[in-house]
Design a protein around this motif. Structure first.
Motif, PDB file in Angstrom:
ATOM      1  N   TYR A 130      38.908  22.690  16.068  1.00  0.00           N
ATOM      2  CA  TYR A 130      38.294  22.435  14.774  1.00  0.00           C
ATOM      3  C   TYR A 130      36.782  22.416  14.943  1.00  0.00           C
ATOM      4  CZ  TYR A 130      38.382  17.756  16.852  1.00  0.00           C
ATOM      5  OH  TYR A 130      38.244  16.703  17.712  1.00  0.00           O
ATOM      6  N   SER A 131      36.073  22.705  13.889  1.00  0.00           N
ATOM      7  CA  SER A 131      34.619  22.722  13.978  1.00  0.00           C
ATOM      8  C   SER A 131      33.982  22.415  12.631  1.00  0.00           C
ATOM      9  CB  SER A 131      34.114  24.079  14.491  1.00  0.00           C
ATOM     10  OG  SER A 131      34.426  25.114  13.568  1.00  0.00           O
ATOM     11  N   VAL A 132      32.786  21.875  12.696  1.00  0.00           N
ATOM     12  CA  VAL A 132      31.960  21.624  11.522  1.00  0.00           C
ATOM     13  C   VAL A 132      30.570  22.152  11.847  1.00  0.00           C
ATOM     14  CG1 VAL A 132      31.012  19.905   9.946  1.00  0.00           C
ATOM     15  CG2 VAL A 132      33.254  19.529  10.988  1.00  0.00           C
ATOM     16  N   ASN A 133      30.084  23.086  11.049  1.00  0.00           N
ATOM     17  CA  ASN A 133      28.756  23.651  11.242  1.00  0.00           C
ATOM     18  C   ASN A 133      28.002  23.579   9.927  1.00  0.00           C
ATOM     19  OD1 ASN A 133      28.952  25.082  14.072  1.00  0.00           O
ATOM     20  ND2 ASN A 133      30.815  25.625  12.975  1.00  0.00           N
ATOM     21  N   GLY A 134      26.705  23.307  10.010  1.00  0.00           N
ATOM     22  CA  GLY A 134      25.965  23.268   8.763  1.00  0.00           C
ATOM     23  C   GLY A 134      24.538  22.821   8.940  1.00  0.00           C
ATOM     24  N   GLY A 135      23.964  22.449   7.822  1.00  0.00           N
ATOM     25  CA  GLY A 135      22.588  21.992   7.825  1.00  0.00           C
ATOM     26  C   GLY A 135      22.354  21.020   6.690  1.00  0.00           C
TER      27      GLY A 135
ATOM     28  N   LYS B 154      31.611  27.168  -9.781  1.00  0.00           N
ATOM     29  CA  LYS B 154      31.085  25.941 -10.371  1.00  0.00           C
ATOM     30  C   LYS B 154      30.440  25.075  -9.295  1.00  0.00           C
ATOM     31  CE  LYS B 154      34.621  25.955 -13.990  1.00  0.00           C
ATOM     32  NZ  LYS B 154      33.681  26.449 -15.013  1.00  0.00           N
ATOM     33  N   GLU B 155      29.634  24.128  -9.733  1.00  0.00           N
ATOM     34  CA  GLU B 155      28.940  23.240  -8.805  1.00  0.00           C
ATOM     35  C   GLU B 155      29.876  22.110  -8.365  1.00  0.00           C
ATOM     36  OE1 GLU B 155      25.810  23.652  -7.512  1.00  0.00           O
ATOM     37  OE2 GLU B 155      25.947  25.607  -8.477  1.00  0.00           O
ATOM     38  N   LEU B 156      30.895  22.472  -7.583  1.00  0.00           N
ATOM     39  CA  LEU B 156      31.863  21.507  -7.062  1.00  0.00           C
ATOM     40  C   LEU B 156      31.683  21.369  -5.553  1.00  0.00           C
ATOM     41  CD1 LEU B 156      35.002  22.713  -9.062  1.00  0.00           C
ATOM     42  CD2 LEU B 156      33.598  20.692  -9.509  1.00  0.00           C
ATOM     43  N   PRO B 157      32.064  20.234  -4.988  1.00  0.00           N
ATOM     44  CA  PRO B 157      31.877  20.038  -3.544  1.00  0.00           C
ATOM     45  C   PRO B 157      32.543  21.117  -2.686  1.00  0.00           C
ATOM     46  CG  PRO B 157      32.323  17.944  -4.600  1.00  0.00           C
ATOM     47  CD  PRO B 157      32.556  19.002  -5.639  1.00  0.00           C
ATOM     48  N   VAL B 158      33.823  21.407  -2.948  1.00  0.00           N
ATOM     49  CA  VAL B 158      34.503  22.467  -2.203  1.00  0.00           C
ATOM     50  C   VAL B 158      34.228  23.786  -2.915  1.00  0.00           C
ATOM     51  CG1 VAL B 158      36.682  23.347  -1.325  1.00  0.00           C
ATOM     52  CG2 VAL B 158      36.293  20.880  -1.422  1.00  0.00           C
ATOM     53  N   ARG B 159      33.422  24.629  -2.294  1.00  0.00           N
ATOM     54  CA  ARG B 159      33.050  25.887  -2.925  1.00  0.00           C
ATOM     55  C   ARG B 159      34.093  26.968  -2.671  1.00  0.00           C
ATOM     56  NH1 ARG B 159      27.716  25.438  -4.660  1.00  0.00           N
ATOM     57  NH2 ARG B 159      27.530  23.225  -5.180  1.00  0.00           N
ATOM     58  N   SER B 160      34.703  26.926  -1.498  1.00  0.00           N
ATOM     59  CA  SER B 160      35.702  27.955  -1.180  1.00  0.00           C
ATOM     60  C   SER B 160      36.608  27.473  -0.063  1.00  0.00           C
ATOM     61  CB  SER B 160      35.025  29.270  -0.773  1.00  0.00           C
ATOM     62  OG  SER B 160      34.323  29.122   0.450  1.00  0.00           O
ATOM     63  N   MET B 161      37.811  28.051  -0.036  1.00  0.00           N
ATOM     64  CA  MET B 161      38.751  27.789   1.054  1.00  0.00           C
ATOM     65  C   MET B 161      39.578  29.041   1.286  1.00  0.00           C
ATOM     66  SD  MET B 161      41.798  24.914   1.460  1.00  0.00           S
ATOM     67  CE  MET B 161      40.685  23.522   1.359  1.00  0.00           C
TER      68      MET B 161
ATOM     69  N   THR C 236      25.126  21.552   3.394  1.00  0.00           N
ATOM     70  CA  THR C 236      26.191  22.540   3.346  1.00  0.00           C
ATOM     71  C   THR C 236      26.921  22.521   4.676  1.00  0.00           C
ATOM     72  OG1 THR C 236      24.965  23.976   1.832  1.00  0.00           O
ATOM     73  CG2 THR C 236      26.765  24.977   3.053  1.00  0.00           C
ATOM     74  N   ARG C 237      28.245  22.449   4.615  1.00  0.00           N
ATOM     75  CA  ARG C 237      29.059  22.407   5.836  1.00  0.00           C
ATOM     76  C   ARG C 237      30.104  23.497   5.791  1.00  0.00           C
ATOM     77  NH1 ARG C 237      30.786  16.251   4.974  1.00  0.00           N
ATOM     78  NH2 ARG C 237      29.061  15.938   3.521  1.00  0.00           N
ATOM     79  N   PHE C 238      30.311  24.131   6.916  1.00  0.00           N
ATOM     80  CA  PHE C 238      31.378  25.105   7.065  1.00  0.00           C
ATOM     81  C   PHE C 238      32.418  24.495   8.004  1.00  0.00           C
ATOM     82  CE2 PHE C 238      27.584  27.445   5.950  1.00  0.00           C
ATOM     83  CZ  PHE C 238      28.048  28.292   4.949  1.00  0.00           C
TER      84      PHE C 238
ATOM     85  N   ALA D 221      36.583  26.665   5.217  1.00  0.00           N
ATOM     86  CA  ALA D 221      36.154  26.104   3.943  1.00  0.00           C
ATOM     87  C   ALA D 221      34.653  25.864   3.951  1.00  0.00           C
ATOM     88  CB  ALA D 221      36.891  24.799   3.660  1.00  0.00           C
ATOM     89  N   GLN D 222      34.084  25.930   2.763  1.00  0.00           N
ATOM     90  CA  GLN D 222      32.671  25.601   2.584  1.00  0.00           C
ATOM     91  C   GLN D 222      32.578  24.377   1.690  1.00  0.00           C
ATOM     92  OE1 GLN D 222      30.262  28.534   0.590  1.00  0.00           O
ATOM     93  NE2 GLN D 222      28.349  27.467   1.011  1.00  0.00           N
ATOM     94  N   PHE D 223      31.826  23.395   2.142  1.00  0.00           N
ATOM     95  CA  PHE D 223      31.661  22.136   1.414  1.00  0.00           C
ATOM     96  C   PHE D 223      30.175  21.906   1.201  1.00  0.00           C
ATOM     97  CE2 PHE D 223      31.387  17.631   0.666  1.00  0.00           C
ATOM     98  CZ  PHE D 223      32.570  17.292   0.030  1.00  0.00           C
ATOM     99  N   LYS D 224      29.791  21.632  -0.036  1.00  0.00           N
ATOM    100  CA  LYS D 224      28.374  21.415  -0.341  1.00  0.00           C
ATOM    101  C   LYS D 224      28.193  20.092  -1.046  1.00  0.00           C
ATOM    102  CE  LYS D 224      24.221  23.755  -1.969  1.00  0.00           C
ATOM    103  NZ  LYS D 224      23.658  25.029  -2.497  1.00  0.00           N
TER     104      LYS D 224
END
Length: 201
Positions: A176-181, A122-129, A157-159, A145-148
């Motif tokens: 810890y890390s945050v990667n995305g675009g 579904k089109e939810l902010p947290v896509r997966s964990m 989109t952030r990983f 986790a993937q956050f969109k």
């Protein structure tokens, strides 16, 4: 000072999603959420504050890189440092009951860890964990986790990744890390990353 939240705010991609994740009664069943990420982050904040820990950080925006070592003075400092991970608690909103598929006890082919996966189409902010743990879920070793986020101005989109090590038989955040675009509508995509390595006294 590089703070993850401040860093992302500069480019309009960090929004704090405020809501209550208190348990609700669903047809007589007490809903406790998919994973207690809120409690986990809070416990890490307490430990890192008491341990007078510091973090070595590297932030990159496109080709630009900035390095810094900081030592948050109190729990508020650590909470600000890690608050980007609080966004993951959106998956525990009562409205999301049944929105995610959960599998637990999966085998990690690269280690002796087990994996719990929480995924939605579904089109939810947290896509997966994904929660990697040793023996039992409380012995967490890694969270991915993937956050969109999509709004009228941009899509992002952030990983997110948290790594833990065993300290006195308790999981303690080690990096810890945050990667995305971020893509502005009618604009280019900006690639960013923030990486922190925690040092204990």
């Amino acid at each position: 000072m590089i703070k993850i939240r401040s860093f992302l705010h500069l480019f309009g991609i960090a929004s704090v999603l405020m809501f209550s994740i208190s348990a609700c009664d669903q047809r007589g069943v007490q809903y406790a959420g998919y994973y207690p990420i809120d409690s986990l982050v809070s416990s890490q904040v307490r430990f890192l504050t008491e341990a007078k820990a510091s973090t070595q950080k590297v932030a990159m925006l496109g080709e630009k890189e900035e390095k810094q070592t900081i030592q948050p003075k109190d729990s508020t400092g650590w909470m600000n440092e890690l608050d980007i991970f609080h966004e993951l608690k959106t998956l525990n909103k009562p409205i999301n009951v049944g929105a995610y598929k959960v599998e637990d006890g999966l085998t990690d082919s690269r280690s002796n860890l087990k994996i719990k996966t929480i995924v939605t189409d579904k089109e939810l902010p947290v896509r997966s964990m994904k929660i990697y743990y040793y023996g039992k879920p409380e012995n967490v070793r890694r969270i991915e986790a993937q956050f969109k986020e999509v709004n009228s101005l941009y899509s992002s989109t952030r990983f997110l990744t948290m790594e833990f090590q065993d300290v006195y038989n308790k999981p303690v955040l080690s990096s810890y890390s945050v990667n995305g675009g971020q893509k502005m509508f009618l604009g280019d995509t900006v690639v960013f990353s923030v990486k922190g390595n925690i040092m204990l006294q």
